[in-house]
Scaffold this active site. Structure first.
Site, PDB file in Angstrom:
ATOM      1  N   SER A   1       0.779  -1.187  -0.206  1.00 35.16           N
ATOM      2  CA  SER A   1      -0.049  -0.400   0.008  1.00 35.16           C
ATOM      3  C   SER A   1       0.859   1.437  -0.013  1.00 35.16           C
ATOM      4  O   SER A   1       1.957   1.364   0.707  1.00 35.16           O
ATOM      5  CB  SER A   1      -0.960   0.078   1.268  1.00 35.16           C
ATOM      6  OG  SER A   1      -2.029  -0.835   1.067  1.00 35.16           O
ATOM      7  N   ILE A   2       0.332   2.248  -0.745  1.00 30.48           N
ATOM      8  CA  ILE A   2       1.103   3.664  -0.593  1.00 30.48           C
ATOM      9  C   ILE A   2       1.124   4.005   0.849  1.00 30.48           C
ATOM     10  O   ILE A   2       1.926   4.580   1.099  1.00 30.48           O
ATOM     11  CB  ILE A   2       0.500   4.589  -1.639  1.00 30.48           C
ATOM     12  CG1 ILE A   2       0.418   4.260  -3.198  1.00 30.48           C
ATOM     13  CG2 ILE A   2       0.628   5.893  -1.507  1.00 30.48           C
ATOM     14  CD1 ILE A   2      -0.479   5.191  -4.124  1.00 30.48           C
TER      15      ILE A   2
ATOM     16  N   ASP B   1     -14.675   1.865   8.395  1.00 29.45           N
ATOM     17  CA  ASP B   1     -15.467   1.890   6.884  1.00 29.45           C
ATOM     18  C   ASP B   1     -15.847   3.432   6.519  1.00 29.45           C
ATOM     19  O   ASP B   1     -16.678   3.650   7.275  1.00 29.45           O
ATOM     20  CB  ASP B   1     -16.499   0.778   6.900  1.00 29.45           C
ATOM     21  CG  ASP B   1     -17.116   0.721   5.498  1.00 29.45           C
ATOM     22  OD1 ASP B   1     -16.800   1.711   4.671  1.00 29.45           O
ATOM     23  OD2 ASP B   1     -17.548  -0.265   5.266  1.00 29.45           O
TER      24      ASP B   1
ATOM     25  N   TYR C   1      -9.542   3.848 -16.538  1.00 31.93           N
ATOM     26  CA  TYR C   1      -9.567   4.389 -15.317  1.00 31.93           C
ATOM     27  C   TYR C   1     -11.147   4.998 -15.070  1.00 31.93           C
ATOM     28  O   TYR C   1     -11.522   5.124 -13.882  1.00 31.93           O
ATOM     29  CB  TYR C   1      -8.424   5.534 -15.242  1.00 31.93           C
ATOM     30  CG  TYR C   1      -8.368   5.762 -13.678  1.00 31.93           C
ATOM     31  CD1 TYR C   1      -7.912   5.084 -12.852  1.00 31.93           C
ATOM     32  CD2 TYR C   1      -8.485   7.195 -13.290  1.00 31.93           C
ATOM     33  CE1 TYR C   1      -7.652   5.274 -11.632  1.00 31.93           C
ATOM     34  CE2 TYR C   1      -7.900   7.490 -11.787  1.00 31.93           C
ATOM     35  CZ  TYR C   1      -7.700   6.485 -11.047  1.00 31.93           C
ATOM     36  OH  TYR C   1      -7.225   6.837  -9.840  1.00 31.93           O
TER      37      TYR C   1
ATOM     38  N   LYS D   1     -11.552  11.274  -9.031  1.00 34.62           N
ATOM     39  CA  LYS D   1     -10.093  11.968  -8.787  1.00 34.62           C
ATOM     40  C   LYS D   1     -10.347  13.621  -9.100  1.00 34.62           C
ATOM     41  O   LYS D   1      -9.550  14.371  -8.248  1.00 34.62           O
ATOM     42  CB  LYS D   1      -8.732  11.309  -9.499  1.00 34.62           C
ATOM     43  CG  LYS D   1      -8.641   9.964  -8.892  1.00 34.62           C
ATOM     44  CD  LYS D   1      -8.465   9.856  -7.399  1.00 34.62           C
ATOM     45  CE  LYS D   1      -7.905   8.348  -6.882  1.00 34.62           C
ATOM     46  NZ  LYS D   1      -7.617   8.353  -5.386  1.00 34.62           N
TER      47      LYS D   1
ATOM     48  N   ILE E   1       1.493   2.416  -9.500  1.00 43.43           N
ATOM     49  CA  ILE E   1       2.351   1.682  -8.420  1.00 43.43           C
ATOM     50  C   ILE E   1       1.645   0.284  -8.412  1.00 43.43           C
ATOM     51  O   ILE E   1       0.640   0.250  -8.290  1.00 43.43           O
ATOM     52  CB  ILE E   1       2.469   2.264  -7.297  1.00 43.43           C
ATOM     53  CG1 ILE E   1       3.233   3.570  -7.295  1.00 43.43           C
ATOM     54  CG2 ILE E   1       3.051   1.284  -6.036  1.00 43.43           C
ATOM     55  CD1 ILE E   1       3.077   4.408  -6.125  1.00 43.43           C
TER      56      ILE E   1
ATOM     57  N   THR F   1       0.194  -1.999  -6.563  1.00 43.22           N
ATOM     58  CA  THR F   1      -0.658  -2.135  -5.105  1.00 43.22           C
ATOM     59  C   THR F   1      -1.776  -3.156  -5.498  1.00 43.22           C
ATOM     60  O   THR F   1      -2.119  -3.177  -6.763  1.00 43.22           O
ATOM     61  CB  THR F   1      -1.009  -0.843  -4.501  1.00 43.22           C
ATOM     62  OG1 THR F   1      -2.065  -0.228  -5.514  1.00 43.22           O
ATOM     63  CG2 THR F   1       0.072   0.132  -4.404  1.00 43.22           C
TER      64      THR F   1
ATOM     65  N   ALA G   1      -4.811  -2.226  -5.235  1.00 45.82           N
ATOM     66  CA  ALA G   1      -5.851  -1.485  -5.927  1.00 45.82           C
ATOM     67  C   ALA G   1      -5.530  -1.433  -7.509  1.00 45.82           C
ATOM     68  O   ALA G   1      -6.490  -1.102  -8.219  1.00 45.82           O
ATOM     69  CB  ALA G   1      -5.896  -0.057  -5.341  1.00 45.82           C
TER      70      ALA G   1
END
Ligand code: NAD
Ligand code: 0WE
Length: 264
Positions: free
Chosen positions: A19-20, A64, A155, A162, A191, A193, A195
């Protein structure tokens, strides 16, 4: 003395050691921050607890972010545990897999709402819930992606989310500025990850990125961690409402430079 010595930092969005959020946690620990972690649900606890132990993190709470009650509960626990908070990192994004391939116009109403709720509203909701315990000089940080500005194939809904997240960053920077609280975002290159795995076309995108970027290298969670240290430290005392690109320069290019490809 580290750059974050004496600061209490809460990091949301830890899933595993890819994870970032983990890159940010390690950099914050190195710079002397006192850390707290929050993770999404039961399924992640067995991954997050050992990571917390590695960095001697004493505050590890489930939240959550789709629930106002859970956000309020974690803010109350943080108030008990830390007193005040200096840094809040939001490293959370989610859309249904259906909304991340094919045509954007096929996005469903429910899928649109879900992505906006988890990926955008949660940053706003967290900021409001933590406002009473944010200390003067506090910094809020979120993670975004260039698909907010330019079309990144597949995306789709996340690009729209975003864009709203980046706008929310600016509006909150304006709201919180008079209180001496800064709000910024890091726009990271791709990256590998959780996700990003299993995302249609990610492999090709990842390689294409390194070929096109001026620095000819992919970026890492560690790079994001170091940029996060800057943005959340007093080194960035008057930097707010900014989107800082951590992308080997990718976003400045209009096309790949054929004169100096990595292969030569
Ligand atoms: P990750 O899977 O490690 O992190 C995403 C996190 O979001 C996970 O910890 C997940 O549990 C959390 N999350 C999802 N739904 C949630 C909910 N309802 N409540 C609480 N938490 C929830 O992946 P990552 O790549 O580290 O993603 C972190 C952030 O970085 C995201 O905002 C992502 O959009 C952004 N980002 C990622 C990349 C990339 O290529 N990996 C690039 C730029 C920006
Ligand atoms: O922001 C992200 C990850 C966004 C994401 C990914 C998933 C995959 C699994 C949000 N929700 C989900 N939901 C799932 O069920 N990135 C910047 C990484 C990413 O994701 C992409 C990318 C890139 C890059 C999706 C499509 C195309 C490119």
């Amino acid at each position: 003395m580290g750059l974050l010595t004496g600061k209490n930092a809460l990091i949301f969005g830890l899933a595993n050691d890819k994870s970032i959020a983990w890159g940010i946690a390690q950099a914050f620990a190195r710079e002397g921050a006192n850390l707290g972690f929050s993770y999404a649900g039961d399924a992640l606890e067995k991954r997050v607890r050992p990571l917390a132990a590695q960095l001697n993190v004493g505050f590890v709470e489930q939240c959550d972010v789709s629930s106002d009650e859970q956000i309020a509960a974690v803010a109350a626990k943080a108030a008990d545990h830390f007193g005040g908070v200096d840094i809040l990192v939001h490293s959370i994004g989610f859309a249904n897999k259906d909304e991340l391939s094919g045509f954007f116009y096929n996005t469903s109403r429910a899928g649109f709402h879900l992505a906006m709720d988890i990926s955008v509203y949660s940053f706003v909701g967290l900021a409001r819930a933590f406002q009473p315990i944010l200390r003067p000089g506090a910094a809020l940080l979120t993670l975004t992606y260039y698909g907010s500005v330019k079309v990144a194939p597949n995306y789709n809904m996340m690009g729209v989310a975003k864009a709203a997240l980046e706008a929310s960053t600016r509006y909150m920077a304006s709201d919180f500025g008079p209180s001496g609280i800064r709000v910024n975002a890091i726009s990271a290159g791709p990256i590998r990850t959780l996700a990003a795995m299993g995302v249609t076309g990610f492999r090709d995108m990842y390689k294409n990125f390194a070929d096109m970027a001026p620095m000819r290298e992919n970026v890492t969670a560690e790079d994001c961690g170091n940029a996060a240290v800057y943005l959340c430290s007093n080194m960035a005392a008057h930097v707010t409402g900014e989107i800082l690109y951590v992308d080997s320069g990718y976003n400045i290019m209009a096309s790949a430079d054929p004169r100096t490809s990595k292969e030569g």
